[in-house]
Design a protein around this motif. Structure first.
Motif, short mmCIF file in Angstrom:
data_model
loop_
_atom_site.label_atom_id
_atom_site.label_comp_id
_atom_site.label_asym_id
_atom_site.label_seq_id
_atom_site.Cartn_x
_atom_site.Cartn_y
_atom_site.Cartn_z
N GLN A 654 -11.29 52.27 2.16
CA GLN A 654 -12.17 53.42 2.03
C GLN A 654 -11.41 54.59 1.41
O GLN A 654 -10.19 54.68 1.50
N ARG A 787 -21.54 44.26 -1.61
CA ARG A 787 -20.57 45.14 -0.95
C ARG A 787 -19.40 45.51 -1.88
O ARG A 787 -18.57 46.34 -1.50
N GLU A 790 -18.57 49.14 -2.60
CA GLU A 790 -17.98 49.91 -1.50
C GLU A 790 -16.46 50.01 -1.61
O GLU A 790 -15.85 50.88 -0.98
#
Length: 894
Positions: A654, A787, A790
């Motif tokens: 992240q 995904r 992300e």
């Protein structure tokens, strides 16, 4: 042999010529030295000088470059002696016929009262006009070598330009590159520079030259949107590798600066592979390679698809470069100086000073202080910490300078680096140190202050061997080693020595070789150029058994002190990637033409077997071959298993700005995950040490925050160790255990720079890009394609030191990280494209931004802000009352 050549040989073989020539060079060298030098010989008589000038007139009529170099030395030597009995016009005529117009212009300025005749004035004007061309509003006269090289640039498809340092190679090529961009409707080029220091210098030159033109210039390896159809990338070879992975650029022109680096281990293999890929995609792409005094280009071109690579070579420097041997005299406070010549050396004299030179640890600084008082001086140091120590000794020998530019530089260091960084104190006396792992804007500020003459002494490492344009009047060298005693390539020393003498502003430079007779080798006796040999071929020829073992799965562990395992791993990875592409045999035939067919076949079979066992896509292996391919296979299997167990969230990196409190833990686990699977934990707790600085680096935290954290942590460790030691002393008063060493703040800062550059911005960038690609593959295999968006591109964030699209865009425009992070908070959009960022910078009123003067100067220099928008914006961000005073050396040691 022609009559002129025969006459030149007869003159050259005359013993009297050798004696007179050496005497003239010695007399010229003495004119550049301090007045407290006792002379060892009488000046040459007038007849001898006229004889030498006659010989020079014969030499320059030949095609022999060594003879023309002798003619130039005689001409410049006679001018330096400033003799009243020999007319300067004779030497000026020689420089005119040699086509050395920078030296001629300087000499004309120095001898404008000597009554140069009309004939010489007309000759000089005509010769200049024949070699002149326009650069913007300025008309410049090229040297003869530059003119020949410029003419070849217009017609050659592949050209290698090799000439001494400061011969004006990069100037020609940058001008050629910019003209091609201006004239084309669509154009794509890349300029490859081996270091970030050279990259930033080249980018600034290209950006300045094309300012106001519709040409996109970028240092970030991304294709981007809203760009001009004319674009120039200025990249390191690693960034070029990334660009080739994320895009399919069709380059019209490739420029490779410091091309000798293709011999440099794994980085050389990356460069060679990038060139090979580009030329395979577009065989018509033009190629220009630059190197200082190098040979081996023809064979090099054949190794990556440029068999028509033709050389444009010169060994003729534009200035005199005296090699002067310096050793302590037998009498205290004296130095003995000798000038190296083609036949040996000539004693220049004995210098008597007010300081002593006996101690070997301080001798380099003492000699530099005594002999480097006139003109800027570069002092070679073996590494960053040695550079800081040499600079400290130089500082002690200088006095404070109450000069505004140095005060501003000191304040900048205190604010943007650390208040206890010794450099803030040093620069106030015109002294600094310089190495490649410094922050870009700080390094550029130091280089700028040295070029303007504000800094007189610069203790520097091998970073300046890599093409950074920083000439000086004096260069001081006291060893032929680097780091912990590793011998330098003699060509590297000659390249560094070539920085003595400033083209266009001087005709002479001095290279002072301190204690040269005590060096293990004497590499400066005769010129040694680079022998360009592709690193891949050299590694295979010397390490073939180890490479076969690596291809069989037994990769050698990486060593911090031995580069051989890294080279073996890279060579094996490259072969696996080629096997994945299906062209390993043709690749080996091209890169190893002299190897026996059986050896090439064995390498190919082992590589194909390794690829079959690894079973990863060719596209992934092609862009990550510097990482152990078997390790990538282990990582892929681990990620697939973790995703199957429901741990996909933990595997996906992240942006550290989203959840700063958990970022350190997440990235410590991420780095550990990569190290454990890819490198089998060979680097111990490195991931733990790097996690917090890496997160702060990606968050865009300024250097003072990162460095202060490391300094505070070091002081806490020291305090804890001291408490334990005191407790031990109470329990065992006679213990033989030594107390912990006090913290040296400068060493902590140097070590943190190393951690940021070597681990965070290099090691984990390479591993991070591989992790990203393997994770994408694992998510697709697990049918979780949705995904993939992300995944945070933490490899790019680690490379650039910012984590938002806007920050990346600022740096894509050429701004330093310091400037980018200073600008980020001032616009309510963290996802600006580079085009949008440029528009905002050029229209926004920055008065309230409280930007420092050096950041403002960077914006103006890059043409990214109008002076009108900066009116009243200059602010150093701190008042004089807020600034801590530079620390004394006693306080720093404490």
């Amino acid at each position: 042999m022609s009559f002129t050549e025969d006459l030149a040989e007869r003159l050259l073989s005359n013993k009297q010529f050798g004696r007179d020539y050496d005497a003239l060079q010695a007399e010229a060298a003495r004119s550049t030295l301090p007045e407290n030098l006792s002379l060892e010989a009488k000046p040459l008589d007038t007849d001898a000088v006229h004889r030498l000038l006659y010989c020079a007139s014969v030499f320059l009529q030949t095609e022999s470059e060594p003879l023309r170099a002798l003619a130039q030395s005689i001409a410049l030597g006679s001018l330096l002696t400033n003799r009243e009995d020999v007319a300067a016009e004779n030497a000026l005529r020689l420089l005119t016929d040699l086509g050395n117009f920078p030296a001629l212009a300087y000499a004309e300025m120095r001898h404008d009262e000597d009554g140069v005749g009309l004939g010489q004035s007309l000759r000089a004007a005509l010769s200049r006009d024949l070699n002149a061309f326009d650069v913007g509003d300025e008309r410049l006269a090229l040297t003869d070598f530059q003119k020949r090289a410029w003419d070849r640039l217009q017609i050659a498809r592949a050209l290698a330009i090799s000439a001494p340092t400061s011969a004006g190679k990069s100037f020609l090529v940058i001008e050629h590159l910019c003209r091609l961009a201006e004239q084309a409707t669509a154009f794509t080029a890349v300029y490859v520079a081996p270091t970030r220091a050279l990259l930033s210098e080249v980018y600034a030159k290209v950006q300045k030259r094309l300012q106001g033109r519709d040409v996109w210039v970028s240092t970030v390896p991304s294709p981007g949107e809203d760009r001009s159809p004319r674009q120039i990338f200025v990249l390191t070879q690693e960034r070029l590798q990334v660009l080739l992975a994320v895009a399919d650029p069709d380059f019209d022109l490739i420029v490779v600066d410091e091309a000798q680096n293709i011999s440099d281990g794994a980085r050389g293999m990356i460069l060679q592979e990038c060139l090979d890929q580009i030329l395979v995609r577009n065989p018509k792409a033009r190629l220009i390679m630059l190197a200082p005094g190098a040979a081996g280009f023809l064979e090099l071109g054949r190794s990556f698809g440029a068999p028509d690579l033709e050389p444009a070579l010169s060994r003729l420097p534009s200035v005199i470069q005296n090699r002067i041997l310096v050793s302590p005299g037998r009498v205290p406070k004296t130095l003995t100086l000798r000038l190296m010549t083609e036949t040996g050396s000539v004693k220049l004299g004995t210098l008597t000073a007010d300081r002593g030179f006996q101690h070997p640890d301080s001798r380099l600084a003492a000699v530099a202080l005594e002999l480097g008082r006139h003109g800027g001086s570069l002092v070679y140091a073996t590494g960053p910490k040695d550079a800081a120590n040499v600079a400290r000794l130089l500082y002690i020998g200088c006095s404070d300078k109450a000069e505004a530019p140095l005060e501003a530089l000191s304040k900048f260091i205190i604010k943007h680096i650390h208040p206890e960084y010794a450099l803030a104190t040093l620069v106030r006396r015109g002294v600094a140190f310089h190495y490649g792992k410094m922050p870009t804007l700080l390094r550029e500020a130091i280089e700028g202050a040295f070029k303007t003459g504000d800094l007189q002494f610069l203790a520097c490492t091998t970073t300046l061997f890599q093409g950074v344009n920083l000439p000086a009047r004096n260069v001081f060298i006291h060893t032929s080693t680097r780091g912990r005693g590793t011998e330098l390539n003699p060509a590297e020393l000659w390249n560094f020595a070539g920085r003595a003498g400033r083209m266009n502003s001087d005709v002479v430079g001095n290279v002072f070789l301190v204690d040269y007779e005590n060096w293990p080798e004497q590499p400066m006796d005769k010129f040694v150029g680079y022998k360009i040999e592709p690193a891949f071929r050299k590694t295979v020829e010397t390490q073939r058994p180890a490479i076969l073992e690596a291809l069989a799965g037994d990769m050698p562990p990486v060593s911090k002190r031995d580069e051989t395992p890294t080279k073996v791993r890279a060579a094996a990875g490259l072969l696996v990637s080629r096997a994945a592409r299906g062209d390993v045999r043709s690749f080996l035939e091209r890169t190893l033409p002299s190897s026996p067919l059986a050896e090439r076949e064995a390498l190919a079979k082992f590589a194909e077997k390794a690829h079959a066992d690894i079973d990863l896509p060719a596209s992934l292996l092609a862009t990550n071959w510097t990482v152990d391919p078997f390790g990538l296979q282990r990582l892929f299997k681990y990620l697939v298993d973790q995703i199957a167990d429901g741990n996909a969230d933990a595997m996906i990196p992240q942006n550290p700005l989203i959840d700063p409190l958990k970022a350190r833990e997440r990235y410590e686990n991420l780095f550990g995950r990569i190290e454990t699977r890819v490198n089998l934990g060979a680097f111990g707790k490195l991931h733990k040490k790097a996690a917090l600085p890496a997160v702060r680096w990606m968050e865009g935290k300024p250097y003072p925050v990162i460095l202060s954290s490391e300094v505070v942590s070091a002081k806490r460790r020291y305090a804890k160790e001291m408490r334990a030691y005191e407790e031990l002393k109470k329990a065992e008063p006679l213990t033989r255990k030594q107390p912990p060493r006090p913290i040296n703040v400068n060493n902590v800062i140097h070590d943190t720079f190393d951690l940021i550059e070597d681990v965070i911005r290099f090691r984990y960038v390479q591993l991070g890009k591989a992790y990203y690609d393997v994770l994408v593959l694992a998510l697709r295999k697990s049918e979780l394609d949705h995904r993939i968006p992300e995944i945070f591109n933490f490899a790019l964030a680690l490379e650039l030191g910012v984590s938002t699209r806007s920050g990346w865009s600022f740096m894509e425009l050429g701004l330093s990280r310091i400037a980018a992070t200073a600008l980020e908070p001032h616009f309510p959009d963290s996802d600006m494209t580079a085009a949008k960022a440029r528009h905002w910078l050029q229209t926004e009123d920055m008065t309230e931004f409280r930007l420092g003067p050096i950041v403002l100067a960077e914006l103006i220099r890059l043409g990214l802000a109008s002076p009108l928008t900066l009116a009243g914006a200059a602010h150093d961000g701190l008042s004089d009352d807020d600034l801590p005073a530079p620390l004394s050396w006693t306080e720093i040691d404490e």
